[in-house]
Design an enzyme around this catalytic site. Sequence first.
Site, PDB file in Angstrom:
ATOM      1  CB  SER A  45      -0.925  -0.003   1.216  1.00 51.33           C
ATOM      2  OG  SER A  45      -1.814  -1.096   1.167  1.00 51.33           O
ATOM      3  CE1 TYR A 108     -16.388   0.633  -6.690  1.00 48.71           C
ATOM      4  CE2 TYR A 108     -17.665  -1.313  -7.260  1.00 48.71           C
ATOM      5  CZ  TYR A 108     -17.504   0.063  -7.254  1.00 48.71           C
ATOM      6  OH  TYR A 108     -18.464   0.861  -7.820  1.00 48.71           O
ATOM      7  CE1 TYR A 134      -1.690  -5.040   3.955  1.00 53.32           C
ATOM      8  CE2 TYR A 134      -1.617  -4.587   1.597  1.00 53.32           C
ATOM      9  CZ  TYR A 134      -1.512  -4.155   2.898  1.00 53.32           C
ATOM     10  OH  TYR A 134      -1.233  -2.827   3.157  1.00 53.32           O
ATOM     11  CE  LYS A 163       1.652  -4.654   6.066  1.00 52.65           C
ATOM     12  NZ  LYS A 163       1.802  -3.590   5.047  1.00 52.65           N
ATOM     13  CB  ILE A 208       5.246  -5.719   6.792  1.00 48.51           C
ATOM     14  CG1 ILE A 208       5.780  -7.162   6.713  1.00 48.51           C
ATOM     15  CG2 ILE A 208       5.397  -5.037   5.435  1.00 48.51           C
ATOM     16  CD1 ILE A 208       5.024  -8.067   5.749  1.00 48.51           C
TER      17      ILE A 208
END
Length: 303
Positions: A45, A108, A134, A163, A208
């Site tokens: 990101s 979305y 993720y 993550k 992370i």
Amino acid sequence: MDFHGIIPPVVTLFDETGNLDLELNRRYIDLLISRNIDGILLMGSSGEFSSLTTEERKLYVREMLKHINGRVPVMVGVGHTALKEVHELTSYAEEHGANGVLVVNPYYWKLSDEQLYRHFSSVANHTNLQVFIYNIPLLTGQNLSIELIKKLAQNHLNIAGIKETVSDFGHLRQVLAEVKKVRSDFKVFSAFDEHLLPAQMIGAAGSINGSAVFAPEISVHLYESYHKGDLAEAQKNHQVISKLMDVYNYGPTFFTAMKEAVHQRWFDVAAGHRAPCDVYPADLSDKVAVLLKNINMKEGVQK
């Protein structure tokens, strides 16, 4: 190569016209590696993958993998709303030497657990790389359930970990507790900086985290101190890293402030941005300057 420890989710550097600056990105990668990080995440990101075309993402990944050249393990973000694009980006990362891929759930639309299971399973079946889930409900609008994560880990051995970019530390704790029952080798990485130390204390594989993109020494020092049994030093760094989380509040696109911090610390050129994120708070530079001024990177303490 084994993923563990501090893995900065690097920002992507642009020139002043908003195009990829590959040479500046190479210099940036070298600076991070010289500070003893344990791995690198490209196109997370913070790397603004959602603002780049597929061809730009491929170019960046290819050139950075070539430059890193096996010095540290590399994870590549392959998130996309179209599964075919995820497959293509995953294959490209594997072809060019990545060690793992980070896969975000399609944003979305809100999907059912069965739909999400099929999405992640399809990626896992498509590659021999280590696949990391993720979970970032802040940006996807959907928190991945413990049951879904457990089922994926149990049925796909190359789904190596997750993550957890979640504000609820309890979710991270539950993932560790429940998924380890079926996969002792499943790796959980914390993401928010203030979770680094408590996550280590309950068995996380590493972090992370955002501040590691511009202040990697603090996270590395905390991680190493904890694993040496120096809890006083780890606590000291935890206090500093908690203060660094202020950077998330300097604007709606947190990577903008992180990129500004990278430039102010290491480069003598202004940060370049990609529209529409080339518009940001007028006081951003001043706030970042104050944040950096108050941190002693070498000692890992607040001045």
